[in-house]
Write a protein that holds these residues in place. Structure first.
Motif, PDB file in Angstrom:
ATOM      1  N   THR A 116     -39.755  -8.142 -43.398  1.00  0.00           N
ATOM      2  CA  THR A 116     -39.085  -9.223 -42.824  1.00  0.00           C
ATOM      3  C   THR A 116     -40.083 -10.042 -41.922  1.00  0.00           C
ATOM      4  O   THR A 116     -40.520  -9.627 -40.916  1.00  0.00           O
ATOM      5  N   LEU A 117     -40.500 -11.178 -42.806  1.00  0.00           N
ATOM      6  CA  LEU A 117     -41.902 -12.489 -41.988  1.00  0.00           C
ATOM      7  C   LEU A 117     -40.994 -12.990 -41.148  1.00  0.00           C
ATOM      8  O   LEU A 117     -39.580 -13.348 -41.313  1.00  0.00           O
ATOM      9  N   MET A 118     -41.454 -12.446 -39.645  1.00  0.00           N
ATOM     10  CA  MET A 118     -41.225 -12.969 -38.790  1.00  0.00           C
ATOM     11  C   MET A 118     -41.409 -14.810 -38.027  1.00  0.00           C
ATOM     12  O   MET A 118     -42.562 -14.705 -38.494  1.00  0.00           O
ATOM     13  N   GLN A 119     -40.908 -15.315 -38.154  1.00  0.00           N
ATOM     14  CA  GLN A 119     -41.302 -17.327 -37.370  1.00  0.00           C
ATOM     15  C   GLN A 119     -40.570 -16.863 -35.927  1.00  0.00           C
ATOM     16  O   GLN A 119     -39.575 -17.501 -36.016  1.00  0.00           O
ATOM     17  N   ARG A 120     -42.105 -17.293 -35.105  1.00  0.00           N
ATOM     18  CA  ARG A 120     -41.645 -17.273 -33.468  1.00  0.00           C
ATOM     19  C   ARG A 120     -41.189 -18.696 -32.906  1.00  0.00           C
ATOM     20  O   ARG A 120     -42.519 -19.975 -33.740  1.00  0.00           O
ATOM     21  N   PHE A 121     -40.717 -18.662 -31.732  1.00  0.00           N
ATOM     22  CA  PHE A 121     -40.462 -20.189 -31.167  1.00  0.00           C
ATOM     23  C   PHE A 121     -40.799 -19.928 -29.955  1.00  0.00           C
ATOM     24  O   PHE A 121     -39.058 -20.041 -29.513  1.00  0.00           O
ATOM     25  N   PRO A 122     -41.373 -19.391 -29.064  1.00  0.00           N
ATOM     26  CA  PRO A 122     -41.628 -19.417 -27.857  1.00  0.00           C
ATOM     27  C   PRO A 122     -39.870 -19.846 -26.916  1.00  0.00           C
ATOM     28  O   PRO A 122     -39.862 -19.692 -26.267  1.00  0.00           O
ATOM     29  N   ASP A 123     -40.468 -21.087 -27.147  1.00  0.00           N
ATOM     30  CA  ASP A 123     -39.774 -22.304 -26.351  1.00  0.00           C
ATOM     31  C   ASP A 123     -38.751 -22.350 -26.852  1.00  0.00           C
ATOM     32  O   ASP A 123     -37.734 -22.782 -26.283  1.00  0.00           O
ATOM     33  N   GLY A 124     -37.839 -21.843 -27.983  1.00  0.00           N
ATOM     34  CA  GLY A 124     -36.851 -22.313 -28.855  1.00  0.00           C
ATOM     35  C   GLY A 124     -37.166 -22.868 -29.969  1.00  0.00           C
ATOM     36  O   GLY A 124     -37.972 -23.337 -30.585  1.00  0.00           O
TER      37      GLY A 124
END
Length: 336
Positions: free
Chosen positions: A55-63
């Motif tokens: 699975t490829l992850m898309q990260r949003f550290p601030d939401g």
């Protein structure tokens, strides 16, 4: 005072969740911990859909309201128990991707700020076998969601006519995705060929509504059947996963009869667990009866025999055999 961290139990492990009170979805104020609780509530159906897949992850550290970045590589510092597997890009670059082996793996990624899970259409332990045909109905400018609904029923009718069982979900954004679980007989190239055939056949049946044209200038106000979402190494947004939208919309499986009335924005992490509890998982039987797409590949081969070329590939892919010029007709006229 906001909590700095808490722990949750998943898959027999104690997981540390940092900044659990951080707001991830502004519309109703759901936090990182609320997202963790959502995935705990949908553990069974989401693992049936994503379990064992890289699975490829898309990260949003601030939401969901903040900036994001895609992360193909798990990276240093991951726990020893985290399962990973090697995946490759179209140009051959490899990376170690997260495998959704169980709920703990998914929650580990959530703790890293992952709001976008994009699984590959194969299992980590058998990467040469693509086991999902994914029909992405893409509404371009001027296309209404009612047109997408009508197109979805056309897709179902096509599959029903060939004895192929299909399942539908909302994209969580603007469109619908239709999935077929496949027998272990094809790789990604074969599955893409089947998707090209589906798109072209749908365009023949409903040229007023549906297009298989890759170039946007050729689509008109029609629903595009994005066959290239089945190109090898492509991913789509994960089933039962919460979209990185401030409303926390879910890419939610629904029964076919619900397509006529569903409103994508109404299906969120706040209400989808209760919907499953009341109605069950509409994809529960998907893995029980893998399907054949031999007929669809026969359609693709028939079109080649009739003089058609392959459909255009995305620009990041190497030039493929029998592919037409990778340039739109209007641009080709301007070039010397």
């Amino acid at each position: 005072m906001a909590s700095e961290e808490t722990t949750v139990e998943a898959s027999g492990r104690e997981l540390r969740i940092t900044s659990p009170d951080k707001v991830f979805f502004k519309t109703r104020g759901e936090t990182k911990l609320d997202l963790v609780h959502y995935y705990q509530a949908v553990e069974e159906p989401i693992l049936a859909a994503l379990g064992g897949r890289p699975t490829l992850m898309q990260r949003f550290p601030d939401g969901a309201h903040g900036k994001s970045f895609f992360q193909k590589r798990v990276g240093a510092g991951a726990p020893d128990w985290l399962q990973q597997t090697e995946v490759a890009t179209p140009n051959g670059t490899t990376s170690n991707a997260l495998v959704i082996a169980d709920l703990a793996h998914l929650l580990w990624a959530v703790n890293m700020g992952c709001l976008g899970f994009h699984p590959w259409p194969f299992m980590a332990d058998d990467p040469e076998v693509t086991d999902e045909l994914r029909i992405d109905l893409d509404p371009g400018p001027g296309v209404t969601f009612d047109m997408v609904r009508e197109t979805a029923y056309e897709v179902k009718a096509l599959f029903d006519g060939e004895g192929i069982t299909s399942f539908v979900k909302t994209s969580g954004s603007k469109g619908l995705h239709i999935f077929v679980r496949l027998r272990p007989d094809w790789n990604g190239y074969g599955v893409r060929s089947a998707a090209v055939a589906v798109a072209r056949e749908l365009e023949r049946r409903r040229p007023d509504l549906i297009t298989a044209q890759w170039w946007k200038e050729d689509r008109g106000t029609r629903v595009f059947v994005d066959y290239n979402q089945n190109a090898p190494h492509k991913t789509v947004f994960g089933t039962w996963c919460v979209r990185p939208r401030v409303g926390g919309q879910v890419s939610c499986p629904i029964p076919w009869d619900e397509v006529a009335t569903v409103e994508i924005d109404d299906l969120t992490l706040a209400n989808v667990p209760a919907k499953i509890a009341a109605e069950g998982n509409p994809w529960a039987a998907m893995n029980d009866a893998p399907q054949s797409i031999d007929t669809l590949i026969d359609w693709y081969d028939r079109d080649l025999d009739d003089g058609m070329m392959d459909a255009p590939w995305p620009p990041q892919y190497p030039k493929m055999p029998n592919e037409p010029p990778r340039v739109s007709a209007s641009r080709a006229k301007k070039e010397p």
